[in-house]
Design an enzyme around this catalytic site. Structure first.
Site, short mmCIF file in Angstrom:
data_model
loop_
_atom_site.label_atom_id
_atom_site.label_comp_id
_atom_site.label_asym_id
_atom_site.label_seq_id
_atom_site.Cartn_x
_atom_site.Cartn_y
_atom_site.Cartn_z
N LEU A 161 27.45 34.92 47.17
CA LEU A 161 28.16 33.73 47.63
C LEU A 161 29.18 34.04 48.71
O LEU A 161 29.49 33.18 49.53
CB LEU A 161 28.88 33.06 46.44
CG LEU A 161 27.97 32.40 45.40
CD1 LEU A 161 28.78 31.99 44.18
CD2 LEU A 161 27.27 31.20 46.00
N GLY A 162 29.72 35.24 48.72
CA GLY A 162 30.71 35.57 49.73
C GLY A 162 31.51 36.80 49.35
O GLY A 162 31.25 37.48 48.36
N VAL B 286 31.55 38.05 45.62
CA VAL B 286 31.33 36.92 44.72
C VAL B 286 29.84 36.61 44.70
O VAL B 286 29.21 36.50 45.76
CB VAL B 286 32.11 35.67 45.19
CG1 VAL B 286 32.00 34.56 44.13
CG2 VAL B 286 33.57 36.01 45.45
N LYS C 234 32.90 37.24 40.15
CA LYS C 234 33.67 37.99 41.12
C LYS C 234 33.76 39.44 40.66
O LYS C 234 34.27 39.71 39.57
CB LYS C 234 35.07 37.39 41.27
CG LYS C 234 35.05 35.90 41.64
CD LYS C 234 36.45 35.33 41.65
CE LYS C 234 36.42 33.80 41.75
NZ LYS C 234 35.90 33.33 43.03
N ASP D 44 48.15 31.45 46.56
CA ASP D 44 47.26 31.46 47.72
C ASP D 44 46.41 30.20 47.77
O ASP D 44 45.20 30.25 47.98
CB ASP D 44 46.37 32.71 47.70
CG ASP D 44 45.70 32.97 49.04
OD1 ASP D 44 46.20 32.48 50.08
OD2 ASP D 44 44.67 33.67 49.06
N GLY E 45 35.69 38.05 49.17
CA GLY E 45 37.09 37.64 49.21
C GLY E 45 38.01 38.83 49.15
O GLY E 45 37.57 39.99 49.22
N GLY E 46 39.31 38.54 49.01
CA GLY E 46 40.29 39.61 48.98
C GLY E 46 40.13 40.52 47.78
O GLY E 46 40.49 41.70 47.83
N MET E 47 39.59 39.99 46.68
CA MET E 47 39.44 40.80 45.48
C MET E 47 38.13 41.56 45.46
O MET E 47 38.02 42.61 44.85
CB MET E 47 39.53 39.90 44.24
CG MET E 47 39.68 40.67 42.94
SD MET E 47 39.75 39.59 41.50
CE MET E 47 38.04 39.15 41.31
#
Length: 307
Positions: A24-25, A32, A46, A140, A27-29
């Site tokens: 899905l993508g 996903v 995630k 955030d 991120g900062g962590m």
């Protein structure tokens, strides 16, 4: 939610009890993924970045924040369903929202009309109220952390930024958050409170109504400087929303309205009935969300993405 992409080499095929189907993508962590539970329920999983997973302080905070996030109970949040802070690597699973993000919607279809923005604001205020009730601060809130569905928006990633921001990787002066949506007090000394989320909410509403963030675009340092020291640019925001967004964007957190005050003010605009029973999204966004929602999810992983 971002459009689905094939799994790349090195992506997991199984995370805990969840079968991974697509990416899905990022991120900062970490990464996903779309996955399915043993009973067939779609979830967003995630998976924590390896360098974060190696940080003992991150794991401690991640476990604490995930435990708090699982207590959040709001229709307008994508709830945490499962997690393994001790996993190798750590991960968490949240409810999957098959719509699109607010930033994607505005980029593709332009600014929203005032009634849609007010409906969005009421729902986001209700989500923040539930998040704050558990002792969490989102830290955030931004357009990419607001997912759109026909029956209302969903706020994602609440609580996680505190865990990410506590690591040695980010304790060298870097600011965790998104330029233009970070409250001045977070920029100055890293302090965050419910009032900080109100500032972010004001920036999100200004973005939805005006098509760009209230502090413009450009290098992160320049945008952060404007957010900390210059008045917001709300000329493109309809007059009926300009005053509301401006109060949320006060530099002094003590001068901002509380979430409860915002909710009381915005709730009066939802007298036409619940979002589940009316068209609250702008028409082109509604069509795009409906198309994505009606697209069948894969039952097996798509072909791998080019690497």
């Amino acid at each position: 939610m971002a459009e689905l992409a094939g799994l790349a080499e090195g992506d997991p095929r199984q995370v805990g009890r969840y079968r991974v189907l697509a990416r899905l993508g990022v991120g900062g962590m970490g990464r996903v993924f779309l996955a399915r539970s043993p009973g067939g329920r779609p979830v967003a999983v995630k998976v924590v970045r390896p360098e974060l997973a190696e940080d003992a302080e991150f794991r401690r905070r991640f476990a604490r924040e995930v435990a708090a996030a699982r207590r959040v109970n709001s229709f307008f949040t994508a709830g945490v369903l499962d997690a393994d802070p001790e996993g190798a690597p750590p991960w968490l699973a949240t409810a999957y929202v098959a719509g699109m993000s607010l930033n994607e919607a505005v980029a593709a279809h332009g600014p929203w009309p005032e009634p849609s923005v007010r409906a969005l604001g009421a729902a986001l205020a209700e989500a923040l109220e539930a998040i704050h009730a558990t002792g969490l601060v989102h830290r955030d809130l931004k357009p990419s952390n607001v997912l759109l569905a026909q029956d209302g928006p969903r706020v994602i990633d609440f609580g996680i930024s505190l865990a990410v921001g506590s690591t040695a990787l980010t304790l060298t002066g870097a600011v965790v958050g998104t330029p233009g949506f970070i409250a001045p007090e977070q920029l100055r000394d890293g302090d965050a409170s419910p009032a900080s989320d109100v500032f972010s909410l004001g920036a999100v509403l200004g973005y939805a109504a005006g098509g760009t963030g209230p502090f413009g675009e450009g290098p992160a340092q320049e945008v952060n400087f404007r957010a900390a020291f210059e008045p917001p640019r709300l000329d493109e925001v309809p007059p009926g929303l300009r005053e509301l967004a401006g109060r949320c964007l006060e530099k002094d957190p003590g001068r901002r309205p509380s979430v409860a005050e915002l909710l009381a003010e915005l709730a009066s605009d939802t007298g036409a009935g619940p979002l589940t029973q009316r068209e609250w999204l702008p028409a082109p966004v509604s069509r795009a969300v409906r198309e994505r929602t009606e697209t069948p999810l894969p039952s097996t992983p798509p072909a791998p993405s080019p690497t």
